[in-house]
Structure formats: C-alpha cells, structure tokens
Write a protein that holds these residues in place. Structure first.
Motif, PDB file in Angstrom:
ATOM      1  N   ILE A 142      -5.755 168.872  60.398  1.00 48.30           N
ATOM      2  CA  ILE A 142      -4.995 167.978  59.521  1.00 48.30           C
ATOM      3  C   ILE A 142      -4.383 168.807  58.402  1.00 48.30           C
ATOM      4  CG2 ILE A 142      -6.464 165.973  60.009  1.00 48.30           C
ATOM      5  CD1 ILE A 142      -7.723 166.404  57.229  1.00 48.30           C
ATOM      6  N   ALA A 143      -3.383 168.251  57.756  1.00 46.22           N
ATOM      7  CA  ALA A 143      -2.740 168.922  56.623  1.00 46.22           C
ATOM      8  C   ALA A 143      -3.219 168.301  55.324  1.00 46.22           C
ATOM      9  CB  ALA A 143      -1.220 168.800  56.729  1.00 46.22           C
ATOM     10  N   THR A 144      -3.340 169.119  54.301  1.00 48.99           N
ATOM     11  CA  THR A 144      -3.632 168.597  52.969  1.00 48.99           C
ATOM     12  C   THR A 144      -2.459 167.743  52.489  1.00 48.99           C
ATOM     13  OG1 THR A 144      -4.912 170.591  52.481  1.00 48.99           O
ATOM     14  CG2 THR A 144      -4.220 169.247  50.603  1.00 48.99           C
ATOM     15  N   SER A 145      -2.767 166.632  51.866  1.00 48.12           N
ATOM     16  CA  SER A 145      -1.721 165.809  51.254  1.00 48.12           C
ATOM     17  C   SER A 145      -0.999 166.628  50.183  1.00 48.12           C
ATOM     18  CB  SER A 145      -2.351 164.564  50.632  1.00 48.12           C
ATOM     19  OG  SER A 145      -1.407 163.840  49.891  1.00 48.12           O
ATOM     20  N   VAL A 146       0.330 166.508  50.139  1.00 48.11           N
ATOM     21  CA  VAL A 146       1.131 167.257  49.173  1.00 48.11           C
ATOM     22  C   VAL A 146       2.112 166.316  48.482  1.00 48.11           C
ATOM     23  CG1 VAL A 146       2.778 169.141  48.804  1.00 48.11           C
ATOM     24  CG2 VAL A 146       0.972 169.376  50.523  1.00 48.11           C
ATOM     25  N   THR A 147       2.225 166.456  47.172  1.00 47.57           N
ATOM     26  CA  THR A 147       3.207 165.711  46.390  1.00 47.57           C
ATOM     27  C   THR A 147       4.189 166.685  45.761  1.00 47.57           C
ATOM     28  OG1 THR A 147       1.627 163.954  45.881  1.00 47.57           O
ATOM     29  CG2 THR A 147       3.549 164.134  44.455  1.00 47.57           C
ATOM     30  N   TYR A 148       5.463 166.420  45.947  1.00 46.91           N
ATOM     31  CA  TYR A 148       6.515 167.189  45.298  1.00 46.91           C
ATOM     32  C   TYR A 148       6.857 166.468  43.995  1.00 46.91           C
ATOM     33  CZ  TYR A 148       6.865 169.601  49.749  1.00 46.91           C
ATOM     34  OH  TYR A 148       6.574 170.331  50.879  1.00 46.91           O
ATOM     35  N   ALA A 149       6.485 167.060  42.885  1.00 49.16           N
ATOM     36  CA  ALA A 149       6.687 166.447  41.571  1.00 49.16           C
ATOM     37  C   ALA A 149       7.922 167.067  40.932  1.00 49.16           C
ATOM     38  CB  ALA A 149       5.462 166.662  40.689  1.00 49.16           C
ATOM     39  N   MET A 150       8.986 166.309  40.858  1.00 50.11           N
ATOM     40  CA  MET A 150      10.276 166.795  40.371  1.00 50.11           C
ATOM     41  C   MET A 150      10.448 166.349  38.926  1.00 50.11           C
ATOM     42  SD  MET A 150      11.012 167.962  43.406  1.00 50.11           S
ATOM     43  CE  MET A 150      12.731 168.455  43.336  1.00 50.11           C
ATOM     44  N   THR A 151      10.492 167.303  38.016  1.00 51.59           N
ATOM     45  CA  THR A 151      10.590 167.001  36.583  1.00 51.59           C
ATOM     46  C   THR A 151      11.987 167.299  36.057  1.00 51.59           C
ATOM     47  OG1 THR A 151       8.241 167.486  36.236  1.00 51.59           O
ATOM     48  CG2 THR A 151       9.665 167.530  34.293  1.00 51.59           C
ATOM     49  N   ASP A 152      12.568 166.320  35.394  1.00 57.23           N
ATOM     50  CA  ASP A 152      13.866 166.473  34.740  1.00 57.23           C
ATOM     51  C   ASP A 152      13.637 167.155  33.388  1.00 57.23           C
ATOM     52  OD1 ASP A 152      16.220 166.134  33.279  1.00 57.23           O
ATOM     53  OD2 ASP A 152      16.617 164.138  34.074  1.00 57.23           O
ATOM     54  N   GLN A 153      14.178 168.360  33.215  1.00 56.00           N
ATOM     55  CA  GLN A 153      13.945 169.124  31.986  1.00 56.00           C
ATOM     56  C   GLN A 153      14.425 168.371  30.747  1.00 56.00           C
ATOM     57  OE1 GLN A 153      16.471 172.441  31.004  1.00 56.00           O
ATOM     58  NE2 GLN A 153      14.729 173.737  30.523  1.00 56.00           N
ATOM     59  N   ARG A 154      15.469 167.591  30.879  1.00 60.21           N
ATOM     60  CA  ARG A 154      16.052 166.924  29.713  1.00 60.21           C
ATOM     61  C   ARG A 154      15.157 165.818  29.175  1.00 60.21           C
ATOM     62  NH1 ARG A 154      21.631 164.825  31.880  1.00 60.21           N
ATOM     63  NH2 ARG A 154      20.078 163.819  33.214  1.00 60.21           N
ATOM     64  N   THR A 155      14.489 165.103  30.061  1.00 63.25           N
ATOM     65  CA  THR A 155      13.712 163.927  29.654  1.00 63.25           C
ATOM     66  C   THR A 155      12.205 164.116  29.761  1.00 63.25           C
ATOM     67  OG1 THR A 155      13.684 162.966  31.878  1.00 63.25           O
ATOM     68  CG2 THR A 155      15.580 162.452  30.466  1.00 63.25           C
ATOM     69  N   GLY A 156      11.767 165.101  30.550  1.00 62.22           N
ATOM     70  CA  GLY A 156      10.345 165.279  30.799  1.00 62.22           C
ATOM     71  C   GLY A 156       9.786 164.309  31.825  1.00 62.22           C
ATOM     72  N   LYS A 157      10.613 163.397  32.318  1.00 59.32           N
ATOM     73  CA  LYS A 157      10.144 162.420  33.305  1.00 59.32           C
ATOM     74  C   LYS A 157      10.137 163.041  34.687  1.00 59.32           C
ATOM     75  CE  LYS A 157      11.555 158.298  30.744  1.00 59.32           C
ATOM     76  NZ  LYS A 157      10.170 157.880  30.474  1.00 59.32           N
ATOM     77  N   ARG A 158       9.220 162.508  35.530  1.00 60.06           N
ATOM     78  CA  ARG A 158       9.089 163.084  36.854  1.00 60.06           C
ATOM     79  C   ARG A 158       9.252 162.024  37.928  1.00 60.06           C
ATOM     80  NH1 ARG A 158       4.520 160.442  34.635  1.00 60.06           N
ATOM     81  NH2 ARG A 158       2.757 160.487  36.033  1.00 60.06           N
ATOM     82  N   HIS A 178       8.283 161.545  42.190  1.00 62.19           N
ATOM     83  CA  HIS A 178       7.396 162.115  43.196  1.00 62.19           C
ATOM     84  C   HIS A 178       7.902 161.851  44.618  1.00 62.19           C
ATOM     85  CE1 HIS A 178       4.323 161.549  39.831  1.00 62.19           C
ATOM     86  NE2 HIS A 178       4.403 162.838  40.027  1.00 62.19           N
ATOM     87  N   PHE A 179       7.781 162.860  45.463  1.00 59.06           N
ATOM     88  CA  PHE A 179       7.986 162.726  46.893  1.00 59.06           C
ATOM     89  C   PHE A 179       6.674 163.135  47.558  1.00 59.06           C
ATOM     90  CE2 PHE A 179      12.053 163.494  44.957  1.00 59.06           C
ATOM     91  CZ  PHE A 179      12.915 162.621  45.594  1.00 59.06           C
ATOM     92  N   HIS A 180       6.164 162.284  48.440  1.00 58.29           N
ATOM     93  CA  HIS A 180       4.794 162.454  48.909  1.00 58.29           C
ATOM     94  C   HIS A 180       4.720 162.649  50.420  1.00 58.29           C
ATOM     95  CE1 HIS A 180       0.468 162.054  48.876  1.00 58.29           C
ATOM     96  NE2 HIS A 180       0.512 161.054  49.724  1.00 58.29           N
ATOM     97  N   GLU A 181       3.967 163.689  50.856  1.00 61.90           N
ATOM     98  CA  GLU A 181       3.617 163.883  52.264  1.00 61.90           C
ATOM     99  C   GLU A 181       2.147 163.497  52.427  1.00 61.90           C
ATOM    100  OE1 GLU A 181       4.396 167.901  53.340  1.00 61.90           O
ATOM    101  OE2 GLU A 181       6.563 167.620  53.498  1.00 61.90           O
ATOM    102  N   PRO A 182       1.830 162.419  53.136  1.00 58.69           N
ATOM    103  CA  PRO A 182       0.459 161.889  53.148  1.00 58.69           C
ATOM    104  C   PRO A 182      -0.604 162.846  53.681  1.00 58.69           C
ATOM    105  CG  PRO A 182       2.013 160.275  53.982  1.00 58.69           C
ATOM    106  CD  PRO A 182       2.769 161.555  53.857  1.00 58.69           C
ATOM    107  N   GLY A 183      -0.319 163.575  54.758  1.00 60.53           N
ATOM    108  CA  GLY A 183      -1.311 164.505  55.283  1.00 60.53           C
ATOM    109  C   GLY A 183      -2.657 163.831  55.521  1.00 60.53           C
ATOM    110  N   ALA A 184      -3.697 164.358  54.897  1.00 57.61           N
ATOM    111  CA  ALA A 184      -5.056 163.845  55.085  1.00 57.61           C
ATOM    112  C   ALA A 184      -5.207 162.388  54.680  1.00 57.61           C
ATOM    113  CB  ALA A 184      -6.047 164.706  54.294  1.00 57.61           C
TER     114      ALA A 184
END
Length: 337
Positions: free
Chosen positions: A94-110, A112-118
């Motif tokens: 199985i693959a470890t679950s992975v989240t791609y956390a994309m942060t906007d430098q201007r606002t600090g808000k993020r 998420h794009f999620h690969e469920p994996g496990a």
C-alpha cells in the motif's frame, strides 16, 4: 492502572508542502517558490506538536502507512522526536496517504489535494488499544477514510467501532474533523459524537454539526458559535469538553458548566509563511493543558499561542516551540481584542 499520555492515531500522512506566488485561476500559471516534504494529518500533527511544546507525558503513534518514502519519513520523525511508534504499522503493498498542501504566499492560506493511499484500506481491525497506558486517544480524519466512514459490523460507522474499542480499553476519546462537504460532516460526526469525551472543532464544523449558521461570507458569527456549542453540548450529554476555534478567537464549554473565551494572537503578517496544520497545533495546545489539568482559560490561551507559532513555517508543526516560549512570544505580539 494510572493512565498518562496521549495516543495519536487514525490519520498519518505525508505532506508535500508547496508555496506559490499566488493562487491561480483555471488555465493560468503560478510560480512555485519552494517545496518540502513533511509529515501531516492529525496523528502526526498532534503528536509532533505535543513533543515540540515539551509534553511531560508519553506521546504515542497509531495508524497505517506504506513501506515507501513517506512511510519511512514518518517513522524517522517519530524517532527524532521521541514519539513511540510501535503501533504505527508499515505495510507492504500500500502507499502512504499524501496531501499536497499548496500555500499562497500573499495570503498564507492553503489548499489541499489529497491522495488517499492507506486511508482507502484502514479499518477498525487496524486499531488496538489494549497495550497502551495513555489516558487520551486522539483520532482523525473522518470523512476521508471510506472504510472507517462506512458502517462496520452493526455499528453506524467504523469510527464508532474504533471509539468503542478505545473506551473499552479505558481511554478518554477526542476526535478531529476535516472541513469536507457540510452534509457529510454532519452525518459522520453525529454517528460518533455519542462516543467522545472531548471534541475540538472549527466554526464551520460546529455549524455543520449543529445545523446552524456560524459563518457568513467568510466571517465567523461568534454568537452563532456560542449557540451551536450550547446545542451540541445539550444533544450529546457524554461530552465533557467542547472547543470551537475561529480566526479571531475560541470558545470552551465544559460539562460542569465552566466556560471560557479568549482572543487569538495578533501574528505579524511578515511572520506568516503558511497556515497548514494550524488547527492541529491549536488542538495540541488545548489537549496539552487539558491533560495537565490546567484551568481552561490557560489551556485556550496556549492553544492560540501554539497555532500562532505554527504559522511561521509552511510545514505543519516545525516552528512550534516549548509552551512557555509560545506564551511569551504570543504576549509579545499581543492578542486580538
């Protein structure tokens, strides 16, 4: 048995943190300013934040990861920080679950794009609380784990089964949500709320559970949060503590009638590199104080300070410091009125 410590389970994942110069509209381009790999999700974030805060009690990991790059990273983080990981299973195939956390430098808000994996295969059978001496089991993420979210052997959801197992073993239970679609938050949360001792949620989640308006046009309705808190506590009489946090502050209700409110920290804008994990760090500060029997006002203050420190890094908990330093820095920056 004299129990002490917090077991952090249910959701361990890798975070690939990416900072972009702005959040693009569709079919346009943003520039990646930097990226790094880190741990993520409530199990990792709670446990590492507790250790960075200087928890004077046992912190344990429980969950499921793959025998891959991110699985080994999570094991290594546990070893480096002194988190007991005997129950953090690494499974082949199985693959470890992975989240791609994309942060906007201007606002600090993020975002998420999620690969469920496990997360796609983790079930109640993967949880064993019979060997731990911890006092509190902290679990998550309902709404993102299909086996646990669905019915299980006569229980409304696998989460109910897991929480029953934890309580049967003598642990207090705490749960962390994720802000998915409102109807899904309500359906999943109301299935397991009767088996929780404490819950720490944000304004949106409180509104979803209570089916009330707590946020309007992105602005927290604090009176709405107070009303939602009262409604939830009245509906689920098993809850000992309910905490609702929002950008400007937080609210605590206790079963014994005690209440507390505290404003959040005025973090300078130039100190904010990302908000990924801030909610987990808030919860860690709150559970730290709760475990140590602090007054709830002091616990709430540490929760805000811990969250504020986490904003200084795009990673989830890397910039959290020992609890006394958190409070000192928060006092230096000041508190919102």
């Amino acid at each position: 048995m004299q129990r002490s410590g917090i077991l952090c389970g249910g959701a361990w994942c890798g975070d690939r943190n990416v900072t972009v110069d702005h959040w693009p509209s569709q079919e346009t381009v943003a520039t990646i300013l930097g990226s790094s790999d880190f741990g993520g999700c409530p199990g990792h974030n709670m446990s590492t934040a507790l250790k960075r805060l200087g928890a004077p009690f046992q912190v344990e990991a429980q969950g499921l990861v793959g025998n891959d790059e991110f699985g080994h990273l999570l094991w290594r983080i546990c070893d480096e920080l002194g988190i007991a990981r005997e129950a953090l299973e690494m499974r082949d195939g199985i693959a470890t679950s992975v989240t791609y956390a994309m942060t906007d430098q201007r606002t600090g808000k993020r975002t998420h794009f999620h690969e469920p994996g496990a997360f796609k295969v983790q079930s109640p059978d993967d949880f064993d609380f019979t060997k731990t001496t911890c006092r509190i089991a902290h679990l998550g993420l309902p709404g993102l784990q299909p086996v646990l979210d669905g019915p299980w052997k006569g229980d409304a959801s696998g989460w109910v089964t897991v929480l029953k197992k934890a309580k049967a073993a003598g642990l207090k239970t705490n749960m962390e949500l994720v802000s998915v679609e409102r109807k899904k938050v309500h359906a999943v949360a109301t299935s397991f709320l009767p088996f929780l001792d404490t819950i720490i949620i944000n304004d949106e989640e409180a509104g979803a559970i209570a089916q009330m308006d707590t946020v309007a046009d992105g602005v927290t309705n604090i009176e709405g949060c107070r009303a939602a808190a009262q409604k939830i506590m009245a509906a689920f009489t098993n809850l000992e503590m309910l905490v609702i946090h929002f950008p400007m502050g937080g609210i605590v209700l206790m079963r014994n009638g005690d209440t507390a409110e505290h404003a959040s920290v005025k973090v300078p804008q130039d100190q904010i590199l990302g908000s990924n994990g801030a909610g987990d760090c808030f919860a860690a500060g709150m559970l730290f104080g709760h475990h140590e029997n602090w007054p709830i006002q002091q616990s709430l203050k540490l929760a805000h300070a811990s969250a504020a420190m986490s904003l200084r890094s795009p990673n989830t908990t890397a910039s959290v410091v020992p609890w006394k330093e958190c409070l000192t820095q928060a006092d230096s920056w000041g508190w919102r009125g």
